[in-house]
Scaffold this active site. Sequence first.
Site, mmCIF file in Angstrom:
data_model
loop_
_atom_site.group_PDB
_atom_site.id
_atom_site.type_symbol
_atom_site.label_atom_id
_atom_site.label_comp_id
_atom_site.label_asym_id
_atom_site.label_seq_id
_atom_site.Cartn_x
_atom_site.Cartn_y
_atom_site.Cartn_z
ATOM 1 N N ARG A 7 53.361 44.600 49.242
ATOM 2 C CA ARG A 7 54.618 44.771 48.021
ATOM 3 C C ARG A 7 55.528 45.761 48.513
ATOM 4 O O ARG A 7 55.036 46.936 49.172
ATOM 5 C CB ARG A 7 54.011 45.170 46.619
ATOM 6 C CG ARG A 7 53.102 44.085 46.006
ATOM 7 C CD ARG A 7 53.166 44.525 44.472
ATOM 8 N NE ARG A 7 51.685 44.093 43.896
ATOM 9 C CZ ARG A 7 51.541 44.015 42.663
ATOM 10 N NH1 ARG A 7 52.520 43.806 41.840
ATOM 11 N NH2 ARG A 7 50.289 43.787 42.322
ATOM 12 N N GLY B 112 50.820 48.882 43.990
ATOM 13 C CA GLY B 112 50.274 47.824 42.890
ATOM 14 C C GLY B 112 50.342 48.230 41.764
ATOM 15 O O GLY B 112 50.974 49.353 41.290
ATOM 16 N N TYR C 189 34.490 39.175 43.756
ATOM 17 C CA TYR C 189 35.314 40.337 43.469
ATOM 18 C C TYR C 189 34.056 41.290 43.064
ATOM 19 O O TYR C 189 34.072 42.538 43.156
ATOM 20 C CB TYR C 189 36.243 40.327 42.222
ATOM 21 C CG TYR C 189 37.122 41.326 41.649
ATOM 22 C CD1 TYR C 189 37.632 41.863 42.173
ATOM 23 C CD2 TYR C 189 36.458 41.889 40.359
ATOM 24 C CE1 TYR C 189 38.453 43.426 41.722
ATOM 25 C CE2 TYR C 189 37.189 42.649 39.834
ATOM 26 C CZ TYR C 189 38.126 43.543 40.523
ATOM 27 O OH TYR C 189 38.943 44.730 39.860
HETATM 28 N N1 SER Z 1 41.506 43.674 35.922
HETATM 29 C C1 SER Z 1 40.558 43.025 36.728
HETATM 30 C C2 SER Z 1 40.550 41.870 36.999
HETATM 31 O O1 SER Z 1 41.010 40.963 35.959
HETATM 32 C C3 SER Z 1 39.178 43.422 36.596
HETATM 33 O O2 SER Z 1 38.897 44.701 36.923
HETATM 34 O O3 SER Z 1 40.491 41.197 37.827
#
Ligand code: SER
Length: 327
Positions: A37, A11, A142
Amino acid sequence: MKKILITGATGQIGTALFPALCKRYGRGNIIVAGHNRKPDPGLLETDLYVTLDVRDRDVLANIVKNHHIDTIYHLASLLSAKAEADPQLAWDVNVNGLYNVLEVARHQHCAVFYPSSIGAFGPTTPQDNTPQVTVQRPRTMYGVSKVTGELLCDYYHHHYGVDARGIRFPGLISYEVLPGGGTTDYAVDIFYAALKDKKYTCFLAPGTYLDMMYMPDAVRAAIEVMEAEPGSLIDRNAFNVTAMSFAPEELAAAIEQHVPGFSISYDVDPVRQAIADSWPNHMDDSAAREQWGWQPRYDLQAMTKDMVEKLNKKIEGTEAEGRKKKA
Ligand code: SER
């Protein structure tokens, strides 16, 4: 001697962290694990690359045992927008995957690095100078997974002595591999569009301030927190860290200095805008500075200059490769 496993190694963060860890601890001591990936073709030919779905604890346990791993950089995770599109999968990968890592670390005595995020905050968190310890009631899956992860890491540290340490990463900007599925991805996409088309349509509205960091700083932060004296760490899971905070129009202005004629327009995505609006404008990272000496090196100007240079080189390299293949 350190023996490190990186999960989610193909990643955005893993691709940049791998060479830095190789440089520091020796290439033969870093095992990279990927799932979705394709890794760098060079890696596939070595026994340094293993296929791993972090939801499979037995496979993980065997990798750690067979390679005598003592430290796990656990990067496998779904980003915010992707997690909102499939919250059940996000819980499975982000939480159950971490749980497996911590269980294996408990039995096989490994240290664990955990990447938390600005996503661990929510709309009731103070948005300016967001303190290290504050309200954490995110409304995205998230964010829920990241807060759960912070608590799990602390639990395993306090109850089982697992040396788990974490960082709340802001949006990360890099040229190696695209992030994919995040809310802060615009700050990477914009560079590709600027160099290709001299224009970019942004999915976040002007005035949307978010914390950001250039990948070399992020990689250094991950290594430094893991190398910090344990006695000096009060917060552990996870530290606020930031390097800059800007809105899309400010990034566009910085890019325009290197790409004359570049312009930005807006087509706001309500899902990602709502996520961004619930995150801090700017975090206070003084705890990281005091407890393990965190210090960013790239501000908006320095990051933009380096990004444009490196991405230009990368694009030229890819084009030359394409021409070679055709000839
Ligand atoms: N970069 C991440 C996102 O936008 C945030 O930690 O999900």
